[in-house]
Design an enzyme around this catalytic site. Structure first.
Site, short mmCIF file in Angstrom:
data_model
loop_
_atom_site.label_atom_id
_atom_site.label_comp_id
_atom_site.label_asym_id
_atom_site.label_seq_id
_atom_site.Cartn_x
_atom_site.Cartn_y
_atom_site.Cartn_z
CG HIS A 186 -106.89 20.76 0.93
ND1 HIS A 186 -106.89 21.41 2.14
CD2 HIS A 186 -105.73 20.04 0.90
CE1 HIS A 186 -105.77 21.13 2.78
NE2 HIS A 186 -105.06 20.29 2.06
CG ASP A 240 -102.76 16.81 1.46
OD1 ASP A 240 -103.57 17.72 1.22
OD2 ASP A 240 -101.52 16.99 1.46
MN MN Z 1 -102.91 19.71 2.19
#
Ligand code: MN
Length: 331
Positions: A10, A293
């Site tokens: 992200h 992540d």
């Molecule tokens: Mn995520």
């Protein structure tokens, strides 16, 4: 392993930071953790250093949650999505070709605009699909739209025509549906609520008939499938005992058939060998993808675990790189 490709990584933008107050997350995870994550969401230098250190060649970037899905004003959401895609391209992808690609932000508040933005992002900006943070707000906090609902099919139609995957990323459950977490606020987010919300959302997609209408659609789930590799066999056997007309949906096939034909799962935030082996057993090693992540999880933890996990080198090459390369048509 060198040359890994990761898919749930992200970034943020100044505008997203202004729209979303991270105070709740900071309270839950500690101010230090959130401040560090927020710095890393805007950064590419440290990110690239760590990618080099831990054998990650390419990251597919996406805007952090809730992104455009949480913006109730449809016009603002549509403009926000377009600006975000341009910004991520300019700031991250264009200066670091080969290291960063991106999934588009799309605003399902207006499915026709979301379809158009997906097409622009793929054709003009070279994006690899879209990442959607669960349900979309379409009015007040409680008025929402899930991705299986009829207005959204116009968007799916375009995703199918463009032949690009959609990453279904978690979002916290609706405010009105958190009674079960009363007294245990720690469970609402990534620790538990994310997975529960996203697993049911994915099952809605399977039961809706969407994959009968668009058999080539591909949906990616994080966190080793949000529990579904373990839970779907029981879901399927219990659904088969139920009578039609009780809300079984319109799907023609069994949920396990859609799961193995239309879904991929990533290892994002779930660096545990037995659940990965279960995902491989249910879906096959061709449908599992390594991911981190970042920055909510660390590349070091993800890579150290994955590089040493007890799978064949053939499977490691597939899960670490080759499956993603084929799915996203990377060079
Ligand atoms: Mn995520």
């Amino acid at each position: 392993m060198r040359g890994k490709i990761t898919l749930e990584e992200h970034v943020s933008t100044e505008e997203h930071n202004r729209l979303w107050d991270s105070a709740l997350e900071a309270a839950r995870n500690g101010a230090e953790y959130m401040a560090d994550a927020e710095r890393r969401l805007l950064d590419s230098a440290v990110r690239l250093e760590e990618m080099d250190a831990f054998g990650i060649e390419t990251m597919i970037l996406s805007l952090t949650s809730p992104g455009a899905q949480g913006i109730s004003d449809a016009r603002l959401a549509v403009d926000f999505a377009r600006r975000t895609n341009d910004l991520i391209t300019e700031k991250f992808v264009a200066p670091h070709k080969g290291r960063f690609c991106a999934f588009a932000t799309v605003a399902l508040q207006n499915p026709a605009a979301a379809a158009g933005e997906l097409e622009r992002a793929v054709k003009d900006l070279g994006m690899k699909g879209a990442l959607i943070n669960g349900y979309t707000n379409i009015g007040d906090n409680e008025a929402v739209r899930y991705l299986d609902e009829p207005p959204v099919w116009e968007f799916w139609d375009r995703a199918a025509k463009l032949n690009v995957p959609v990453y279904l990323h978690p979002r916290e459950p609706l405010l009105s549906q958190r009674r079960i977490y009363d007294g245990y606020a720690s469970l609402v987010g990534s620790a538990w609520g994310f997975g529960q919300e996203t697993a049911v959302h994915a099952v809605r997609l399977m039961l809706s008939g969407l994959f009968d209408r668009y058999p080539n659609l591909t949906v990616i789930l994080g966190h080793l499938g949000e529990g579904l590799p373990f839970l779907l066999p029981r879901l399927e056997s219990r659904l088969q005992m139920q009578r039609s007309g009780v809300g079984l949906g319109r799907a023609k096939k069994k949920v396990s058939e859609y799961f193995s034909r239309n879904f991929y799962v990533t290892t994002s935030g779930h660096f545990h060998t037995r659940p990965m082996l279960n995902a491989i057993a249910e879906l096959g090693a061709d449908r599992v993808l390594f991911s981190v992540d970042y920055p909510y999880e660390r590349m070091e933890a993800a890579a150290t675990w994955f590089d040493n996990s007890p799978i064949s080198e053939n499977d490691r090459a597939k899960i670490g790189r080759e499956n993603a390369r084929q799915l996203l048509r990377l060079p």
